[in-house]
Design a protein around this motif. Sequence first.
Motif, PDB file in Angstrom:
ATOM      1  N   GLU A 222       0.828  -1.205   0.000  1.00  0.00           N
ATOM      2  CA  GLU A 222       0.000   0.000   0.000  1.00  0.00           C
ATOM      3  C   GLU A 222       0.863   1.256   0.000  1.00  0.00           C
ATOM      4  OE1 GLU A 222      -4.108  -1.569   2.180  1.00  0.00           O
ATOM      5  OE2 GLU A 222      -2.626  -0.435   3.337  1.00  0.00           O
ATOM      6  N   PHE A 223       1.948   1.228   0.738  1.00  0.00           N
ATOM      7  CA  PHE A 223       2.891   2.344   0.695  1.00  0.00           C
ATOM      8  C   PHE A 223       3.414   2.530  -0.731  1.00  0.00           C
ATOM      9  CE2 PHE A 223       2.927   1.703   5.241  1.00  0.00           C
ATOM     10  CZ  PHE A 223       3.234   2.938   5.767  1.00  0.00           C
ATOM     11  N   ALA A 224       3.780   1.433  -1.377  1.00  0.00           N
ATOM     12  CA  ALA A 224       4.316   1.509  -2.742  1.00  0.00           C
ATOM     13  C   ALA A 224       3.294   2.115  -3.694  1.00  0.00           C
ATOM     14  CB  ALA A 224       4.730   0.120  -3.216  1.00  0.00           C
ATOM     15  N   GLN A 225       2.023   1.728  -3.554  1.00  0.00           N
ATOM     16  CA  GLN A 225       0.989   2.272  -4.432  1.00  0.00           C
ATOM     17  C   GLN A 225       0.776   3.760  -4.189  1.00  0.00           C
ATOM     18  OE1 GLN A 225      -0.974   0.499  -7.009  1.00  0.00           O
ATOM     19  NE2 GLN A 225      -1.041   2.686  -7.464  1.00  0.00           N
ATOM     20  N   VAL A 226       0.784   4.169  -2.935  1.00  0.00           N
ATOM     21  CA  VAL A 226       0.600   5.590  -2.618  1.00  0.00           C
ATOM     22  C   VAL A 226       1.753   6.419  -3.169  1.00  0.00           C
ATOM     23  CG1 VAL A 226       0.559   7.271  -0.731  1.00  0.00           C
ATOM     24  CG2 VAL A 226      -0.886   5.229  -0.611  1.00  0.00           C
ATOM     25  N   PHE A 227       2.996   5.940  -3.008  1.00  0.00           N
ATOM     26  CA  PHE A 227       4.152   6.664  -3.560  1.00  0.00           C
ATOM     27  C   PHE A 227       4.027   6.783  -5.084  1.00  0.00           C
ATOM     28  CE2 PHE A 227       6.718   4.841   0.201  1.00  0.00           C
ATOM     29  CZ  PHE A 227       6.424   5.948   0.984  1.00  0.00           C
ATOM     30  N   PHE A 228       3.611   5.710  -5.722  1.00  0.00           N
ATOM     31  CA  PHE A 228       3.477   5.708  -7.187  1.00  0.00           C
ATOM     32  C   PHE A 228       2.332   6.626  -7.616  1.00  0.00           C
ATOM     33  CE2 PHE A 228       2.370   3.122 -11.189  1.00  0.00           C
ATOM     34  CZ  PHE A 228       3.253   3.853 -11.966  1.00  0.00           C
ATOM     35  N   ASP A 229       1.245   6.638  -6.856  1.00  0.00           N
ATOM     36  CA  ASP A 229       0.124   7.534  -7.160  1.00  0.00           C
ATOM     37  C   ASP A 229       0.561   8.994  -7.107  1.00  0.00           C
ATOM     38  OD1 ASP A 229      -1.662   5.487  -7.556  1.00  0.00           O
ATOM     39  OD2 ASP A 229      -2.603   5.636  -5.579  1.00  0.00           O
ATOM     40  N   ARG A 256      -6.493   8.239   0.769  1.00  0.00           N
ATOM     41  CA  ARG A 256      -7.871   7.937   1.155  1.00  0.00           C
ATOM     42  C   ARG A 256      -8.147   6.478   0.809  1.00  0.00           C
ATOM     43  NH1 ARG A 256      -9.013  11.867  -2.984  1.00  0.00           N
ATOM     44  NH2 ARG A 256      -9.662  13.280  -1.340  1.00  0.00           N
ATOM     45  N   ARG A 257      -8.950   5.836   1.617  1.00  0.00           N
ATOM     46  CA  ARG A 257      -9.270   4.420   1.386  1.00  0.00           C
ATOM     47  C   ARG A 257     -10.678   4.305   0.811  1.00  0.00           C
ATOM     48  NH1 ARG A 257      -6.655  -0.056   2.842  1.00  0.00           N
ATOM     49  NH2 ARG A 257      -5.303   1.046   4.325  1.00  0.00           N
ATOM     50  N   GLU A 258     -10.784   3.580  -0.294  1.00  0.00           N
ATOM     51  CA  GLU A 258     -12.068   3.414  -0.965  1.00  0.00           C
ATOM     52  C   GLU A 258     -12.905   2.342  -0.270  1.00  0.00           C
ATOM     53  OE1 GLU A 258     -12.916   5.476  -3.340  1.00  0.00           O
ATOM     54  OE2 GLU A 258     -10.944   6.436  -3.294  1.00  0.00           O
ATOM     55  N   THR A 259     -14.165   2.252  -0.640  1.00  0.00           N
ATOM     56  CA  THR A 259     -15.069   1.299   0.003  1.00  0.00           C
ATOM     57  C   THR A 259     -14.658  -0.143  -0.252  1.00  0.00           C
ATOM     58  OG1 THR A 259     -16.521   1.449  -1.948  1.00  0.00           O
ATOM     59  CG2 THR A 259     -17.037   2.865  -0.066  1.00  0.00           C
ATOM     60  N   SER A 262      -9.233  -0.570  -1.309  1.00  0.00           N
ATOM     61  CA  SER A 262      -8.043  -0.098  -2.026  1.00  0.00           C
ATOM     62  C   SER A 262      -7.684   1.320  -1.572  1.00  0.00           C
ATOM     63  CB  SER A 262      -8.284  -0.114  -3.534  1.00  0.00           C
ATOM     64  OG  SER A 262      -9.331   0.768  -3.885  1.00  0.00           O
ATOM     65  N   VAL A 263      -6.445   1.714  -1.845  1.00  0.00           N
ATOM     66  CA  VAL A 263      -5.983   3.034  -1.424  1.00  0.00           C
ATOM     67  C   VAL A 263      -5.719   3.912  -2.638  1.00  0.00           C
ATOM     68  CG1 VAL A 263      -4.999   2.213   0.742  1.00  0.00           C
ATOM     69  CG2 VAL A 263      -3.572   2.259  -1.311  1.00  0.00           C
ATOM     70  N   ARG A 264      -5.834   5.219  -2.430  1.00  0.00           N
ATOM     71  CA  ARG A 264      -5.520   6.221  -3.436  1.00  0.00           C
ATOM     72  C   ARG A 264      -4.563   7.226  -2.799  1.00  0.00           C
ATOM     73  NH1 ARG A 264      -8.169   2.928  -5.667  1.00  0.00           N
ATOM     74  NH2 ARG A 264      -9.867   3.183  -7.194  1.00  0.00           N
ATOM     75  N   GLY A 265      -3.365   7.312  -3.322  1.00  0.00           N
ATOM     76  CA  GLY A 265      -2.422   8.302  -2.830  1.00  0.00           C
ATOM     77  C   GLY A 265      -2.890   9.699  -3.199  1.00  0.00           C
TER      78      GLY A 265
END
Length: 485
Positions: A222-229, A256-259, A262-265
């Motif tokens: 999740e950290f990796a996805q947020v950094f990439f976002d 923010r965390r979706e329903t 999943s996470v969105r950076g």
Amino acid sequence: MVKRKRSGKLNAKARSSRVQKSQKRKVVGGEEPNPKRRKSSGNTKQRQEETPHENMPSASDQNYYPRFDPSASTTGDPFDSVDGWDLFLDETTILKLESVIHGQEQTGRFTTVTKAKRVAGDWEESEVVVKICVSSRKRRGEDELVKIAVDKANELGDDHAWAKDHLPRILWSKTYDVARSTPQYQLISWLTENFLSYEAGALCITVQTVLHPLIDLDKPEEFAQVFFDVLQIHRWLVDYPKVLHRDINRGNVMFRRETDGSVRGVLNDFDWALELPPPPGPLGTMRVGAPPYMSHDLLRKDWERGHEYRHDLEGLFYVMLIVCCHYEERDSKIQKLARELAYNSWYQDDDHLICARKSAWIFTWEDSIPVTSFFSNFTNVLFELKGLLVDGQIARHRYGCTRRKKEMGMKRLDVVSDLGSDQGLEPDTEVPFDWQTMGGHVSYEKFKEFMCNFNGKRLVERYKEEFIKPIQESDFIPREHNSNA
């Protein structure tokens, strides 16, 4: 001078003075309150729950809103904390402020962020964040820049709709100029009349939806996805709405965390952001940011090129580095290490020393980067990204040597191309250096190459390659120079 962030609180003496001055004025931000609201019913909580609109001021006074009311404070001293204060935004919307979650002081600036709950109003969100800050009146405010970005995403259609999920969602905002009766306004007028530069400030109150800090994430991927976002939304902002953030640090990289879980950076806090090209004068070349996350270039006293695209990429790298080396999982939560922190001196030293330490660190070979066990799978990507910074600095120095040789009239030159390779050229031939990406090394494409995968798994790519625009040097040249050209 670097606009350096410092957290600060009023000392006891200053707070006592502030309380004394405020004893006769129980409501902050407007005129004397309605007499009914100066008396307590004895059970404030019950009264607010039963009749939430009872405290609403009369709508006949159009200057009444927004208005802070500390009379319902939950602390012994209503001016010691905003916890429990009422914030009236308009005749239908009341917020109940809670504890301060972030505070900063800078020269001529301050920012306070507090959580709040909606007591009355028609917003869908029951929990929000209130930000009170003083920022430059010469730059567009955070609310304006975010609106420009959201409007651009809407204009471009479905292929760019993703960008809105990675920007703060502002529900309400208002900016107040300096009143003519204040000493500050008189000072501004005097300085302007005498042709002296002064950056006037304005008070801005913003309400936005709740975002979560990095350390609230649960898994390394999740950290990796947020950094990439954040890498992707930052580039989209430069390409389309032409906004450069300029203040990437750990506190501004959120999610923010979706329903569906999943996470969105989210790239938050646009207080120091600028529209491109930058405005003329000091405002366009001012070096801003939090020193631990700033490029060593921006910490140099002799740096005159202003804030470049690559500086924000370097800031994102330092966010990743510090998080991965200073934080660990304990009791199912991400917490700062109790032992000595590897890069703690970047928070403690002055700008000159931090600049020297970072410059030396970039060129120092390390057998390992001291990542914690929770972030162990980030080791390779951190090494690769650091290598890009090294390659960029080497290309820059080689270009400097080339220019020196040319000035000395040498017959053949080792010119650095946009990719850093050598070419033997005649003295009258010059290959311009790409300062925005350090010769193509510190670029979105290079960072993406190492950040789009994590632990053998492809991360979600939101900014499609066919929509990415090339970085234009002219976008980063102050407007007065562009017009002269």
